[in-house]
Each structure stands twice: as structure tokens, then as C-alpha cells.
Design a protein around this motif. Structure first.
Motif, PDB file in Angstrom:
ATOM      1  N   THR A  61      -1.547  -3.512  -6.835  1.00 18.08           N
ATOM      2  CA  THR A  61      -1.761  -3.212  -8.246  1.00 18.08           C
ATOM      3  C   THR A  61      -3.263  -3.142  -8.510  1.00 18.08           C
ATOM      4  O   THR A  61      -4.050  -3.808  -7.836  1.00 18.08           O
ATOM      5  N   ILE A  73      -2.180   0.992 -12.223  1.00 14.95           N
ATOM      6  CA  ILE A  73      -1.356   1.562 -11.160  1.00 14.95           C
ATOM      7  C   ILE A  73      -0.664   0.427 -10.414  1.00 14.95           C
ATOM      8  O   ILE A  73      -1.231  -0.659 -10.249  1.00 14.95           O
ATOM      9  N   ILE A 100       5.026   4.719  -6.608  1.00 16.78           N
ATOM     10  CA  ILE A 100       3.794   4.354  -7.302  1.00 16.78           C
ATOM     11  C   ILE A 100       3.945   4.742  -8.760  1.00 16.78           C
ATOM     12  O   ILE A 100       4.292   5.885  -9.071  1.00 16.78           O
ATOM     13  N   THR A 101       3.729   3.787  -9.666  1.00 11.47           N
ATOM     14  CA  THR A 101       3.760   4.077 -11.098  1.00 11.47           C
ATOM     15  C   THR A 101       2.353   3.934 -11.648  1.00 11.47           C
ATOM     16  O   THR A 101       1.571   3.113 -11.172  1.00 11.47           O
ATOM     17  N   TYR A 102       2.047   4.743 -12.642  1.00 15.11           N
ATOM     18  CA  TYR A 102       0.713   4.707 -13.223  1.00 15.11           C
ATOM     19  C   TYR A 102       0.809   4.913 -14.727  1.00 15.11           C
ATOM     20  O   TYR A 102       1.794   5.445 -15.251  1.00 15.11           O
ATOM     21  N   SER A 112       1.822   8.425 -18.563  1.00 11.38           N
ATOM     22  CA  SER A 112       2.350   7.543 -17.529  1.00 11.38           C
ATOM     23  C   SER A 112       3.307   8.346 -16.670  1.00 11.38           C
ATOM     24  O   SER A 112       3.760   9.421 -17.051  1.00 11.38           O
ATOM     25  N   SER A 114       5.274   8.494 -12.345  1.00 10.87           N
ATOM     26  CA  SER A 114       5.514   7.893 -11.040  1.00 10.87           C
ATOM     27  C   SER A 114       5.338   8.948  -9.949  1.00 10.87           C
ATOM     28  O   SER A 114       5.474  10.146 -10.184  1.00 10.87           O
TER      29      SER A 114
END
Length: 170
Positions: A61, A73, A100-102, A112, A114
Motif C-alpha cells: 500500500t 494505491i 491493484i486498486t487505486y 478510482s 482497479s
């Protein structure tokens, strides 16, 4: 006060036994101290299901906040490795899948989404009883970026890198 003295005594007595034991450890945890210098918190867990095969989980993270911009992230995913040397030291190859999510916001906008990626790696691990360090060369290929508003883009890009990790077997 008595609890802290008892804890300290037990810690000093048992730590050398755990740290220098000759038991065949199958679990390990590790982190990359170099990325911590820029604020990335990361870690990995691996279990050797055979002396030459390990399965595990990686995660990281990173958050960046400035006066007019924020970025966050988070990534997590399973990985597998094949170790050529069945002893303590040795070369390895492996693969992973990551989600990966942001999210970011700034200048009156926010987004936002992924990203899914597939990765491969190769490297060498040096091990001293319970402790280890390793050098890794990796390549990851990103697939589609999904955004929170329902749009997506196929990025089809690849990124490579060099990594260094410190860890502990138990």
C-alpha cells in the motif's frame, strides 16, 4: 513493572532458541526495506509445500497526500515459486496474479479503479538459519483498467524491475 521484567526475561531466553533453531521452517514473511524509504508499506508470506515449491501472498500500500492532491494505491495477490536449490540457498523462478486498486483526487477531480496484472520473476535467495535476503528481477503485464464510473481501458503494458527483500523463516 513486574510484567515488563518477566516479558524481557522470557524474550532474552527464548529469542536465541527461535532465531537459531535448526528446525526445517516452512513459513516465511518478508518485506522490502528500500521501498519503505519512499513510504510504500509491503510484505509477503510464503509457505513451502515442498522443499522446492512455495506458495504465498504479496501485498503493498502507498498513500500520498499533498496540499492539493491525494493518491492511494493498494495491491494484493497470490504467488508461486519454484526453487532450484532444495537447501537454504538458491535460484528461483515464479509467477503471480495481482489486483491493484487505486484512487486519487485533486484539482476538483476524483477517480478510482482497479487493475489486474500477471507477473513473473526470477532471483536468488540467501538464507542463514531463520533469516534470509533475496534479489529479484521481475516483469508484470497489466491487463484492463476498470474505473468506478464503469469505463475501462485495455492498457496491455509491461513494467520490469529489480527488488530486494529481507525476511524470516519460522
Amino acid at each position: 513493572m513486574h510484567r515488563s521484567k518477566l516479558f524481557f526475561t522470557v524474550f532474552l531466553f527464548f529469542l536465541p532458541n527461535f532465531a537459531l533453531s535448526e528446525v526445517k521452517q516452512v513459513n516465511s514473511v518478508g518485506t522490502s526495506p528500500l521501498t519503505c524509504l519512499i513510504g510504500v508499506i509491503n510484505g509477503s508470506y510464503e509457505r513451502r509445500i515442498k522443499p522446492e515449491i512455495g506458495l504465498g501472498l504479496n501485498g503493498f500500500t502507498w498513500n500520498y497526500i499533498s496540499s492539493d492532491w491525494e493518491f492511494s494505491i493498494l495491491g494484493i495477490g497470490p504467488h508461486g515459486r519454484y526453487y532450484f536449490g532444495k537447501g537454504n540457498d538458491g535460484a528461483f523462478v515464479g509467477g503471480s496474479i495481482s489486483l491493484i486498486t487505486y484512487s486519487w483526487s485533486g484539482w476538483g477531480l476524483s477517480r478510482s479503479g482497479s487493475i489486474m496484472s500477471l507477473g513473473g520473476e526470477g532471483g536468488y535467495q540467501w538464507r542463514w538459519v531463520n533469516f534470509y535476503n533475496e534479489l529479484t528481477f521481475g516483469l508484470a503485464m497489466a491487463g484492463t483498467i476498470e474505473t468506478s464510473d464503469g469505463t475501462s481501458a485495455n492498457v496491455g503494458s509491461a513494467i520490469g524491475g529489480i527488488g530486494y527483500k529481507l525476511g524470516w523463516y519460522f
